[in-house]
Design a protein around this motif. Structure first.
Motif, PDB file in Angstrom:
ATOM      1  N   ALA A 115      11.241   1.958   2.283  1.00  0.00           N
ATOM      2  CA  ALA A 115      12.081   0.976   1.590  1.00  0.00           C
ATOM      3  C   ALA A 115      11.224  -0.026   0.823  1.00  0.00           C
ATOM      4  N   GLN A 116      10.128  -0.458   1.436  1.00  0.00           N
ATOM      5  CA  GLN A 116       9.227  -1.394   0.773  1.00  0.00           C
ATOM      6  C   GLN A 116       8.562  -0.743  -0.440  1.00  0.00           C
ATOM      7  N   GLY A 117       8.198   0.531  -0.298  1.00  0.00           N
ATOM      8  CA  GLY A 117       7.585   1.247  -1.418  1.00  0.00           C
ATOM      9  C   GLY A 117       8.531   1.395  -2.598  1.00  0.00           C
ATOM     10  N   GLN A 118       9.807   1.660  -2.312  1.00  0.00           N
ATOM     11  CA  GLN A 118      10.797   1.738  -3.393  1.00  0.00           C
ATOM     12  C   GLN A 118      11.007   0.377  -4.045  1.00  0.00           C
ATOM     13  N   LYS A 119      11.013  -0.662  -3.228  1.00  0.00           N
ATOM     14  CA  LYS A 119      11.211  -2.007  -3.760  1.00  0.00           C
ATOM     15  C   LYS A 119      10.063  -2.413  -4.674  1.00  0.00           C
ATOM     16  N   LYS A 120       8.831  -2.012  -4.312  1.00  0.00           N
ATOM     17  CA  LYS A 120       7.658  -2.364  -5.118  1.00  0.00           C
ATOM     18  C   LYS A 120       7.402  -1.352  -6.235  1.00  0.00           C
ATOM     19  N   HIS A 121       8.281  -0.312  -6.316  1.00  0.00           N
ATOM     20  CA  HIS A 121       8.195   0.707  -7.374  1.00  0.00           C
ATOM     21  C   HIS A 121       6.893   1.504  -7.294  1.00  0.00           C
ATOM     22  N   ILE A 122       6.390   1.741  -6.069  1.00  0.00           N
ATOM     23  CA  ILE A 122       5.239   2.627  -5.916  1.00  0.00           C
ATOM     24  C   ILE A 122       5.679   3.958  -5.306  1.00  0.00           C
ATOM     25  N   LEU A 123       6.994   4.158  -5.190  1.00  0.00           N
ATOM     26  CA  LEU A 123       7.532   5.398  -4.626  1.00  0.00           C
ATOM     27  C   LEU A 123       8.793   5.770  -5.391  1.00  0.00           C
ATOM     28  N   THR A 124       8.839   6.979  -5.917  1.00  0.00           N
ATOM     29  CA  THR A 124      10.012   7.430  -6.658  1.00  0.00           C
ATOM     30  C   THR A 124      11.141   7.771  -5.690  1.00  0.00           C
ATOM     31  N   ASP A 125      12.364   7.770  -6.200  1.00  0.00           N
ATOM     32  CA  ASP A 125      13.522   8.109  -5.359  1.00  0.00           C
ATOM     33  C   ASP A 125      13.426   9.546  -4.845  1.00  0.00           C
ATOM     34  N   PHE A 251       2.019   8.532  -0.826  1.00  0.00           N
ATOM     35  CA  PHE A 251       2.656   7.229  -0.667  1.00  0.00           C
ATOM     36  C   PHE A 251       1.894   6.356   0.325  1.00  0.00           C
ATOM     37  N   MET A 252       1.521   6.911   1.485  1.00  0.00           N
ATOM     38  CA  MET A 252       0.864   6.100   2.509  1.00  0.00           C
ATOM     39  C   MET A 252      -0.515   5.659   2.048  1.00  0.00           C
ATOM     40  N   ALA A 253      -1.242   6.517   1.362  1.00  0.00           N
ATOM     41  CA  ALA A 253      -2.552   6.125   0.838  1.00  0.00           C
ATOM     42  C   ALA A 253      -2.391   4.996  -0.175  1.00  0.00           C
ATOM     43  N   ALA A 254      -1.400   5.112  -1.066  1.00  0.00           N
ATOM     44  CA  ALA A 254      -1.157   4.069  -2.065  1.00  0.00           C
ATOM     45  C   ALA A 254      -0.682   2.780  -1.397  1.00  0.00           C
ATOM     46  N   HIS A 255       0.197   2.906  -0.401  1.00  0.00           N
ATOM     47  CA  HIS A 255       0.748   1.735   0.294  1.00  0.00           C
ATOM     48  C   HIS A 255      -0.350   0.953   1.000  1.00  0.00           C
ATOM     49  N   TRP A 256      -1.189   1.644   1.758  1.00  0.00           N
ATOM     50  CA  TRP A 256      -2.242   0.967   2.500  1.00  0.00           C
ATOM     51  C   TRP A 256      -3.313   0.426   1.564  1.00  0.00           C
ATOM     52  N   ALA A 257      -3.650   1.168   0.534  1.00  0.00           N
ATOM     53  CA  ALA A 257      -4.713   0.735  -0.378  1.00  0.00           C
ATOM     54  C   ALA A 257      -4.280  -0.490  -1.180  1.00  0.00           C
ATOM     55  N   THR A 258      -3.048  -0.507  -1.705  1.00  0.00           N
ATOM     56  CA  THR A 258      -2.597  -1.658  -2.486  1.00  0.00           C
ATOM     57  C   THR A 258      -2.415  -2.885  -1.617  1.00  0.00           C
ATOM     58  N   ASP A 259      -2.077  -2.712  -0.338  1.00  0.00           N
ATOM     59  CA  ASP A 259      -2.007  -3.862   0.567  1.00  0.00           C
ATOM     60  C   ASP A 259      -3.401  -4.411   0.847  1.00  0.00           C
ATOM     61  N   ALA A 260      -4.380  -3.520   0.989  1.00  0.00           N
ATOM     62  CA  ALA A 260      -5.751  -3.961   1.266  1.00  0.00           C
ATOM     63  C   ALA A 260      -6.352  -4.706   0.082  1.00  0.00           C
ATOM     64  N   VAL A 261      -5.861  -4.432  -1.133  1.00  0.00           N
ATOM     65  CA  VAL A 261      -6.376  -5.087  -2.334  1.00  0.00           C
ATOM     66  C   VAL A 261      -6.238  -6.599  -2.251  1.00  0.00           C
ATOM     67  N   HIS A 262      -5.201  -7.085  -1.561  1.00  0.00           N
ATOM     68  CA  HIS A 262      -4.921  -8.522  -1.554  1.00  0.00           C
ATOM     69  C   HIS A 262      -5.903  -9.312  -0.715  1.00  0.00           C
ATOM     70  N   CYS A 280      -2.945   3.571  -9.101  1.00  0.00           N
ATOM     71  CA  CYS A 280      -3.194   4.771  -9.913  1.00  0.00           C
ATOM     72  C   CYS A 280      -4.218   5.685  -9.244  1.00  0.00           C
ATOM     73  N   ILE A 281      -5.246   5.085  -8.631  1.00  0.00           N
ATOM     74  CA  ILE A 281      -6.285   5.885  -7.983  1.00  0.00           C
ATOM     75  C   ILE A 281      -5.722   6.638  -6.791  1.00  0.00           C
ATOM     76  N   PHE A 282      -4.879   5.987  -5.980  1.00  0.00           N
ATOM     77  CA  PHE A 282      -4.416   6.582  -4.731  1.00  0.00           C
ATOM     78  C   PHE A 282      -3.072   7.301  -4.851  1.00  0.00           C
ATOM     79  N   TYR A 283      -2.366   7.156  -5.971  1.00  0.00           N
ATOM     80  CA  TYR A 283      -1.054   7.817  -6.096  1.00  0.00           C
ATOM     81  C   TYR A 283      -0.991   8.698  -7.340  1.00  0.00           C
ATOM     82  N   ASN A 284      -1.203   8.091  -8.514  1.00  0.00           N
ATOM     83  CA  ASN A 284      -1.080   8.869  -9.750  1.00  0.00           C
ATOM     84  C   ASN A 284      -2.213   9.877  -9.912  1.00  0.00           C
TER      85      ASN A 284
END
Length: 419
Positions: A115-125, A251-262, A280-284
């Protein structure tokens, strides 16, 4: 301040007004307080309740100023907000243990991340529906349980490093305080930069335990290596899921990596360019790589599988190691990388895992042949060569496997030719 006063009329009137009018000075101070509190609240240093309390009594800001030295906003809030500190302590200690033992809680944890990934638009429907349909599968639960263990190991390195630093401080009372402080700081710094730390070692040993317990190396063949390394070890299980659950792994790699960026101040703001780059590195990028590798697999199906080339490549690489270790030592690592690269290039239609295995065998043989050559030339005796040979076998094998990955990621796009 002097530059503003001398070069800008509005700033000059502002400073003169502060010095000549008590009412204006109060308004300027209130404005500065509101500006500071707005920045602190936006960055997560203080809560909304604390912000309102400080607006009512601005003089209390003085107690928060020393905590501005802390780069990470969450640490500021932990030291000044006991309720927030309790929630964080629970999140990093009690919650991971509950996640390990409670399957329903793990399921809800994954659904919340979706749900958080969809809200942040890092996960497609489409990917969200795919992942949701796989939540109850046994392997998903197994990987989530292992991920919970990885979360439990987050504070291990910090606890060990602080404990060793305190012990060192107490055991050297005769050392001058400045030198003792530098030594303690060096201990804390070393634990942050070493590639294998107490926390990563704990994670790696847990993965080894799972391999033995489940009697399955295949299900952990990536995590068992990555788990031992600091920072990248947190992505071990998201990457491990790539073969069975590519959508969830991305998704999980992108989710954890973008959270670690902060953790990185300023550049780590949500929605900033650095976060977009990491996503882009961890998802696209994995999507692009997966498409290219599938196309390359189709193209390679016309070729025969080859493994005989491992030995000649290992012999040539061993000769190269002998030459470069004598004349140009930094280039020795390049020899191991090239060993892996040429091994995968000439493997024909062999699948990726067998290519990596072939490169690892080639790297091991390279180190073995190199040791034999060194012993034959009389540079070392057998007793003195055993330990260096073991480390060399480990290092060259690992670098050769890395060479396969780098090569496969660097090969040109063959989609058009495959079509």
């Amino acid at each position: 301040v002097l530059c503003k006063f001398s070069c800008h009329n509005k700033w000059r009137r502002h400073y003169v007004g502060m010095l000549s009018s008590l009412g204006y000075l109060k308004k300027a101070i209130n404005g500065k307080v509101i500006e500071l509190l707005g920045g602190w609240y936006t960055s997560g240093r203080i809560s909304q309740t604390t912000t309102q309390r400080l607006l009512a009594r601005p003089w209390r800001i003085m107690f928060h100023l020393p905590f501005l030295l802390l780069i990470i906003p969450g640490l500021h809030r932990m030291f000044t907000d006991w309720q927030f500190a309790k929630e964080k302590i629970y999140y990093f200690t009690v919650r991971p243990v509950k996640l390990y033992f409670n399957a329903e809680m793990r399921k809800q944890w994954l659904l919340d991340m979706i749900a958080q990934g969809q809200k942040k638009h890092i996960l497609t429907d489409e990917d969200a529906q795919t992942i949701t349909s796989q939540v109850d599968e046994p392997y998903i639960q197994k990987y989530l349980k292992s991920l919970a263990v990885h979360i439990c190991t987050l504070p291990v390195t910090q606890i060990v490093s602080v404990a060793i630093a305190i012990i060192y401080w107490l055991m050297h009372p005769d050392m001058p305080k400045p030198e003792r402080s530098v030594a303690v700081g060096a201990i804390l710094l070393i634990f942050q930069i070493i590639p294998i730390s107490p926390g990563s070692l704990t994670r790696g040993l847990y993965v080894v335990y799972m391999v033995i317990k489940d009697r399955s190396f295949k299900d952990y063949n990536i995590a068992v290596f990555l788990g031992f390394f600091k920072y990248v070890g947190y992505l071990a299980f998201p990457i491990q899921m790539t073969y069975r659950y590519p959508a969830l792994a991305r998704f999980m790699a992108a989710h954890w990596a973008t959270d670690a960026v902060h953790i990185i101040p300023v550049f780590g703001e949500r929605g900033a360019l650095f976060e977009h780059l990491i996503f882009c590195i961890f998802y696209n990028w994995p999507l692009t790589i997966r498409r290219r590798m599938l196309a390359r697999t189709v193209l390679r199906e016309k070729l025969a599988r080859r493994y005989w080339h491992i030995i000649p490549i290992a012999v040539l690489a061993a000769i190269g190691l002998v030459f470069f270790s004598t004349h140009l030592k930094p280039a020795a690592a390049a020899v191991a990388l090239l060993c892996g690269a040429f091994t995968t290039i000439y493997c024909g239609s062999a699948p990726l895992l067998k290519r990596i295995s072939a490169a690892a065998i080639s790297g091991f043989l390279t180190a073995t042949f190199y040791t034999v050559i060194i012993l034959y030339r009389g540079h070392l005796t057998i007793s003195k060569a055993i330990v260096p040979a073991m480390w060399l076998c480990f290092g060259v094998t690992l670098i050769a496997a890395i060479g396969v990955i780098i090569t496969e990621l660097s090969l040109p796009d063959v989609e058009n030719r495959a079509g």
